[in-house]
Write a protein that holds these residues in place. Structure first.
Motif, short mmCIF file in Angstrom:
data_model
loop_
_atom_site.label_atom_id
_atom_site.label_comp_id
_atom_site.label_asym_id
_atom_site.label_seq_id
_atom_site.Cartn_x
_atom_site.Cartn_y
_atom_site.Cartn_z
N GLY A 42 23.13 -4.02 20.09
CA GLY A 42 22.41 -3.43 18.97
C GLY A 42 21.03 -3.01 19.44
N ILE A 43 20.54 -1.89 18.95
CA ILE A 43 19.24 -1.39 19.40
C ILE A 43 18.37 -1.06 18.19
CG2 ILE A 43 18.06 0.50 20.59
CD1 ILE A 43 20.35 0.69 22.51
N VAL A 44 17.11 -1.50 18.26
CA VAL A 44 16.13 -1.03 17.29
C VAL A 44 15.19 -0.11 18.04
CG1 VAL A 44 14.14 -1.68 15.89
CG2 VAL A 44 16.22 -3.01 15.77
N TYR A 45 15.06 1.11 17.57
CA TYR A 45 14.22 2.09 18.25
C TYR A 45 13.05 2.43 17.35
CZ TYR A 45 13.05 6.07 21.20
OH TYR A 45 12.41 6.94 22.03
N ILE A 46 11.85 2.05 17.81
CA ILE A 46 10.66 2.23 16.99
C ILE A 46 9.89 3.44 17.49
CG2 ILE A 46 8.48 1.19 16.32
CD1 ILE A 46 9.90 -1.54 16.85
N SER A 47 9.55 4.37 16.61
CA SER A 47 8.84 5.56 17.05
C SER A 47 8.21 6.27 15.86
CB SER A 47 9.81 6.50 17.74
OG SER A 47 9.16 7.70 18.08
N HIS A 48 7.22 7.10 16.16
CA HIS A 48 6.69 7.92 15.06
C HIS A 48 7.31 9.31 15.10
CE1 HIS A 48 3.71 9.03 18.26
NE2 HIS A 48 4.07 10.20 17.84
N ASP A 49 8.12 9.52 16.11
CA ASP A 49 8.67 10.85 16.33
C ASP A 49 10.03 10.96 15.67
OD1 ASP A 49 9.47 13.25 17.25
OD2 ASP A 49 9.59 12.67 19.37
N LEU A 50 10.04 11.50 14.46
CA LEU A 50 11.30 11.55 13.71
C LEU A 50 12.35 12.39 14.41
CD1 LEU A 50 10.65 11.81 9.90
CD2 LEU A 50 12.15 10.26 11.11
N ALA A 51 11.89 13.45 15.09
CA ALA A 51 12.87 14.33 15.72
C ALA A 51 13.70 13.56 16.74
CB ALA A 51 12.16 15.49 16.39
N SER A 52 13.05 12.76 17.61
CA SER A 52 13.85 12.04 18.59
C SER A 52 14.61 10.89 17.93
CB SER A 52 13.00 11.56 19.77
OG SER A 52 11.82 10.98 19.35
N LEU A 53 14.06 10.33 16.86
CA LEU A 53 14.78 9.26 16.17
C LEU A 53 16.10 9.76 15.60
CD1 LEU A 53 12.04 7.27 14.27
CD2 LEU A 53 13.66 6.39 15.92
N THR A 54 16.07 10.95 15.02
CA THR A 54 17.30 11.44 14.43
C THR A 54 18.34 11.71 15.52
OG1 THR A 54 16.35 13.64 14.43
CG2 THR A 54 16.32 12.46 12.35
N GLN A 55 17.88 11.99 16.73
CA GLN A 55 18.83 12.22 17.82
C GLN A 55 19.53 10.95 18.24
OE1 GLN A 55 19.68 15.11 18.71
NE2 GLN A 55 18.06 16.08 17.51
N VAL A 56 18.79 9.85 18.26
CA VAL A 56 19.33 8.66 18.90
C VAL A 56 19.94 7.67 17.89
CG1 VAL A 56 17.19 7.32 18.88
CG2 VAL A 56 18.81 7.00 20.75
N SER A 57 19.49 7.72 16.66
CA SER A 57 19.85 6.63 15.74
C SER A 57 21.12 6.89 14.96
CB SER A 57 18.72 6.39 14.73
OG SER A 57 17.49 6.53 15.33
N ASP A 58 21.70 5.78 14.50
CA ASP A 58 22.78 5.86 13.51
C ASP A 58 22.20 5.77 12.13
OD1 ASP A 58 24.99 5.83 15.37
OD2 ASP A 58 24.33 3.79 15.82
N ARG A 59 21.32 4.79 11.99
CA ARG A 59 20.65 4.62 10.71
C ARG A 59 19.14 4.69 10.92
NH1 ARG A 59 20.96 0.07 7.85
NH2 ARG A 59 21.47 -1.17 9.69
N LEU A 60 18.43 4.98 9.85
CA LEU A 60 17.00 5.18 9.94
C LEU A 60 16.32 4.34 8.87
CD1 LEU A 60 15.63 7.13 11.87
CD2 LEU A 60 15.55 8.81 10.06
N ALA A 61 15.21 3.71 9.23
CA ALA A 61 14.41 3.00 8.23
C ALA A 61 13.01 3.58 8.29
CB ALA A 61 14.40 1.51 8.52
N ILE A 62 12.48 4.01 7.18
CA ILE A 62 11.13 4.58 7.16
C ILE A 62 10.18 3.52 6.66
CG2 ILE A 62 9.72 6.50 6.36
CD1 ILE A 62 12.17 7.52 7.70
N MET A 63 9.13 3.30 7.41
CA MET A 63 8.22 2.22 7.09
C MET A 63 6.88 2.78 6.64
SD MET A 63 7.83 -0.98 9.59
CE MET A 63 7.00 -2.45 9.09
#
Lengths: 331, 700
Positions: free
Chosen positions: B556-577
């Motif tokens: 399982g991976i948690v990927y923390i970033s402010h860059d939504l563009a790369s987050l949408t590439q890598v993630s299955d699910r997204l949490a906005i904080m």
């Protein structure tokens, strides 16, 4: 109460506490030393037990240690340093001229070197790799690593004995009988005696300031804000001034701390040059277990260091806008 | 009229060995009032060009040949003093890192008036008036001109440097990566501000950046640099829509975008060695289309007929065909085996109302009085779950608590409240002497690949160290190290074992950092902005690597970033904080396509797009996040929310206020219940920037 006032108050309270700790330590350590100030008199056999007891009572040394401690603190608070056991003179009368003699030698030396070597150090750091930088580092390292009495003796040999430009010893010529500080210090004879120890003291203190300033500027040299200053069209020297201003804080701290330590005199230097300063006096007083004199001298020295520390804190808060004056805030 | 004309510029850096040829025969010209973009990866020489223009090259850098003609005078022939007069008066500079480009011991106003005083003979009061005026122009409070840099946030500091650049109304402003290191929302605001002001002042802008998206949105013309050479130049519309150079194609393809369904394609390999003057095409060894001819000489820039477009490629005539091939990952020798990650395993880590509050120090007196201290609620009731083979992206502005969340999840910080379950065991179990086991199973990868590796250890030691610490596979250490290095794509592993970090490129270093985490076969990986320091193509590399790991290794991976563009590439699910709370959570596709929370939609709209013809609606969020100590009652986002109503201020919406299992949001007025164009309406409501040219949107 403003943030700064609160900060100042806190610092002051800490300083007072530190002073109390310092004087208590002095008191305890002196009593732990073996022997007593009258040992010499007793061993010489000139005094009988009764007379010794009498003298001890006169100085209050027959009282319990607690009572002595309380008396001691009380006297310090009112700046009554008592009577020197060996010199049979009020302590302050012994210390004051010695302290002034030390300060008159070392304060100008420290200020001179702080300004000159810092500026030189900043310039050397700015021109990193230049011949000036290399030479200044080698020579100051040499001066720093050589004990000050070696340098002093070397200077005496060269300038006093070989070249005979300046006298080797003392503060005034033996024949001079000045009255008061003004007459003592404002005279050509004094200047003549002053030059050599002053030069050695300047050289002794120079290395630290030079290296601090140089390192500070070297560290700042590649920084982004200097690039922006350069882009603004500031000249070399204006840029160097900004780099210097940014690396001034450690120099400032070091300067104030050194200033506090000056009250201890520079013992080795004073001994070599037979300069009647406070450092030399302290060594003598400890040897002879002159309690009141040692206590008073150490008290003054500790106080000076503590006050210098306080000054450093306050100056820091003034010169570095990023220092939070609220003290330990999480921001 | 041509304002700046750079002709055959050549810059070298002297080093102990051979000189580095950083810029080789670069030519371009900027007309008055034009925005010009210089793009390229790090090491492409783009910053060196800027420094050469400004005369700010470091001591070991020299302009070997070429001319820089500015307003008819050749800058390279001027004396140092004459050059200083031109600086700032005619050419101003917006530096790269806003964080440390202001003098820390000088008030911001003084720094600006210093620039004025250096070039103009004006009184102090006049200079101060000008500074106040400038602060107003860039959207800062004019009463703050006596504040010091540390009293401003990163975005505000960048505004100060912009104000400084405007002080003397120069003809040309050179902005060197003005937004790198800022998060998307701030970046968007800054770009918007630069454009607005530049329009008003009618000056030219030279924008240097590695973000093609930023150039696509702001510039008229551009040059793409690689290995100190111009690869392609011309008008932005031509170059970015129809690139004719394989490098431009690769760069464009690797720029991640939110609404893209395909994985971005990276350019494999690393930038060329510039120790000699290039004899072959500088891109030859990374180019999939290279022929024999490419190995013989670097191609000259060729004018393409009938349009403002030049390209340096031997195969420029076949551009259309190359363009088609370049979209296919196979062309770049990248195995296209990323499956859709649909088979997610059981839940491995779960938090329920996780809290991390930091106590603020308080005066002694208040402590004695027994007053409650203030708390910074860095993480405030976060409920998340991550399954095996799943990548959960956590996004938010800087200061929203996402890094603290990562550290708390890794138990590097002790949670102050809430439930925490990992692998079926609660937090207390691990706290109770089983932390070592936890440390082996959960690994964290930090932001900076340059600082997180010990420079005095070889790769073998670096990767082997965790094994020794955890006494894991110690008898087959060497084999474990080699396996892991190959897993992260450092092949052949033997080649890297004895290298030190400084001998590796940025991307390789980050791979070593990942290998360090993977060598213990963890079940869970926390990545805290691992790609924020990397170039686009390296970033995409890393994202693909992590994606592949999640699928192949069942972690399982948690990927923390402010860059939504790369987050949408890598993630299955997204949490906005936002301010310690999760305000929207769900499947990536649903969030990217139909965000519910107004904050999410503004985050999404802040990401630039690489297609210059696309028109994007800017939603410029007002202000900065509120003080986390003194949060407003009700919805934390209400003060900045364009849609906030009474009820938002009264009670805080829960995360499941809107939506279903797969997509939920903490908002009373989700975007889906709104009119067809919610974001456009909110942009007009925005008071600070209303009326500026950028808010008028062309609907889609």
């Amino acid at each position: 109460m403003s943030k700064f006032q609160r900060f100042l108050l806190k610092r002051l309270a800490i300083s007072v506490l530190l002073t109390v700790v310092a004087v208590s330590v002095i008191f305890v350590v002196l009593r732990l030393l073996p022997g007593s100030p009258f040992e010499a008199l007793v061993t010489s056999g000139n005094l009988n037990q009764e007379q010794i007891d009498e003298i001890r009572a006169m100085y209050g040394l027959d009282q319990s240690i607690w009572k002595q401690y309380v008396n001691y603190l009380g006297s310090l608070l009112t700046f009554q340093f008592g009577y020197s056991i060996l010199r049979s003179q009020p302590v302050w009368d012994v210390l004051e001229p010695r302290l002034i003699n030390s300060l008159i030698l070392l304060v100008p030396a420290l200020v001179t070197t702080a300004v000159l070597s810092s500026v030189l150090g900043m310039y050397a750091g700015w021109n990193r790799g230049s011949r000036l930088e290399k030479a200044s580092i080698v020579s100051t390292t040499l001066l720093r690593s050589t004990p000050v009495f070696i340098t002093a003796i070397f200077f005496i040999i060269v300038f006093a004995y070989n070249l005979e430009i300046v006298p080797a010893l003392g503060m005034r010529s033996i024949r001079a009988t000045p009255d008061g500080y003004l007459e003592t210090f404002v005279s050509l004879d004094f200047l003549h005696h002053y030059l050599l120890p002053f030069t050695v003291a300047v050289l002794y203190y120079s290395g630290d300031f030079l290296l601090l300033a140089r390192n500070g500027v070297v560290e700042k040299r590649g920084s982004e804000f200097l690039k922006l200053h350069r882009a603004k069209g500031l000249s070399e020297m204006e840029q160097l001034a900004r780099a210097g201003r940014n690396s001034m804080l450690p120099i400032l701290t070091y300067f104030t701390l050194r200033l506090g330590m000056i009250f201890q005199g520079l013992i080795l230097l004073e001994v070599v040059f037979s300069w009647p300063g406070i450092g030399r006096e302290l060594v003598l007083a400890i040897q002879q277990q002159d309690y009141p004199l040692v206590q008073a001298a150490v008290f003054i020295m500790a106080l000076a260091v503590i006050i210098a520390n306080l000054a450093a804190d306050v100056l820091y808060a003034y010169f570095d806008p990023t220092v939070s004056t609220s003290g330990g805030g999480s921001a | 009229m041509t304002l700046l004309n750079v002709e055959n510029l050549k810059v070298t850096y002297a080093t102990d060995d051979e000189p580095v040829h950083a810029v080789n025969d670069v030519s371009f010209s900027i007309d008055e009032g034009v925005n010009y973009g210089l793009a390229g990866e790090s090491g492409s020489g783009k910053s060196t060009v800027a420094e050469a223009l400004l005369g700010l090259l470091p001591g070991n850098g020299t302009v070997e040949s070429g001319t820089i003609e500015f307003n008819g005078t050749d800058l390279t022939s001027l004396s140092a003093a004459e050059r200083r007069d031109i600086l700032w008066e005619d050419i101003a500079y917006i530096p790269q890192s806003a964080m440390d480009s202001l003098d820390p011991v000088m008030s911001t106003g003084d720094q600006i008036s210093q620039a004025i005083h250096t070039h103009r003979n004006v009184s102090d009061t006049k200079a101060r008036d000008r500074v106040r005026e400038l602060f107003e122009i860039v959207g800062l409070d004019p009463d703050r001109i006596d504040d010091y840099p540390h009293e401003f946030s990163g975005g505000m500091r960048q505004r100060v440097t912009i104000a400084m650049a405007l002080a003397l109304e120069p003809d040309l402003i050179i902005a060197d990566e003005p937004t790198t290191g800022l998060d998307v929302i701030v970046q968007d605001k800054i770009i918007d501000k630069i454009l607005e002001i530049q329009e008003r002042m009618d000056s030219s802008l030279l924008l240097i950046t590695h973000e093609i998206g930023v150039i696509a949105e702001t510039c008229d013309d551009l040059s793409i640099l690689y290995g100190g050479k111009v690869m392609e130049q011309g008008s932005v519309d031509n170059v970015l829509v129809n690139p004719t150079n394989p490098y431009t194609m690769g760069l464009k393809n690797s720029f991640p975008e939110i609404e893209e369904n395909e994985d971005p394609v990276t350019i494999p390999g690393s930038p060329p060695n510039l120790n000699g003057e290039p004899t072959a095409c500088v891109f030859e060894d990374r180019c999939p289309f290279a022929t024999e001819e490419c190995g013989e000489s670097h191609p000259d820039l060729v004018d393409l007929p009938n349009r403002n477009h030049r390209s340096a490629c031997h195969r420029v005539k076949e551009a259309a065909q190359l363009r088609r091939d370049a979209d296919d990952p196979a062309t770049w020798n990248i195995p296209d085996d990323v499956d859709e990650g649909s088979d997610r395993g059981e839940v491995i880590l779960e938090t329920d109302g996780l809290e991390k509050h930091y106590e603020q120090s308080q005066p002694l007196l208040d402590k004695v009085r027994g007053e409650d201290p203030d708390y910074v609620k860095a993480v405030d009731g976060v409920s998340l779950s991550v399954r095996r083979s799943e990548v959960l992206g956590v996004a938010g502005e800087s200061g929203c608590g996402k890094s603290t969340l990562g550290e708390t999840m890794a138990l590097l910080e002790d949670p102050t409240g809430g439930e925490f379950t990992f692998d079926g065991e609660p937090y207390e179990y691990y706290q109770d002497g089983n932390l070592q086991e936890f440390r082996r199973k959960v690994q964290i990868i930090f932001q900076d690949p340059f600082d997180s590796l010990n420079p005095r250890q070889t790769v073998r030691k670096l990767v082997g160290e965790p094994l020794t610490i955890h006494d894991y596979r110690t008898d087959e250490k060497e084999q474990a190290i080699v396996e892991t290095l190959e897993k992260v794509g450092l092949t052949p592993a033997e080649k890297f074992l004895d290298s030190y970090p400084h001998e590796l490129s940025g991307g390789q270093r980050q791979r070593v950092a990942v290998a360090k985490a993977l060598v213990l076969d963890p079940d869970f990986l926390i990545c805290d902005e691992p790609a924020s320091m990397l170039d686009v193509s390296l970033k995409v590399n890393l994202l693909n690597l992590l994606r592949g790991l999640a699928d192949a290794e069942d972690i399982g991976i948690v990927y923390i970033s402010h860059d939504l563009a790369s987050l949408t590439q890598v993630s299955d699910r997204l949490a906005i904080m936002y301010l310690g709370r999760i305000i929207e959570e769900g499947e990536v596709d649903r969030i990217a396509a139909r965000p519910e929370h107004p904050y999410t939609s503004s985050l999404l709209s802040a990401a630039p797009e690489k297609d210059p013809t696309a028109d994007r609606t800017r939603v410029l969020l007002e202000g900065e996040p509120p003080d986390p100590v003194d949060l407003p009652s009700g919805c934390a986002f209400a003060p900045r929310c364009p849609k906030a109503e009474e009820s938002c201020w009264e009670a805080e919406p829960a995360i499941d206020e809107t939506g279903d299992e797969d997509h939920r949001a903490a908002c009373y007025f989700p975007e889906s219940e709104d009119g067809p164009e919610p974001s456009g309406a909110s942009a007009v409501d925005e008071p600070e920037f209303s009326g500026s040219a950028n808010t008028d949107s062309v609907g889609d």
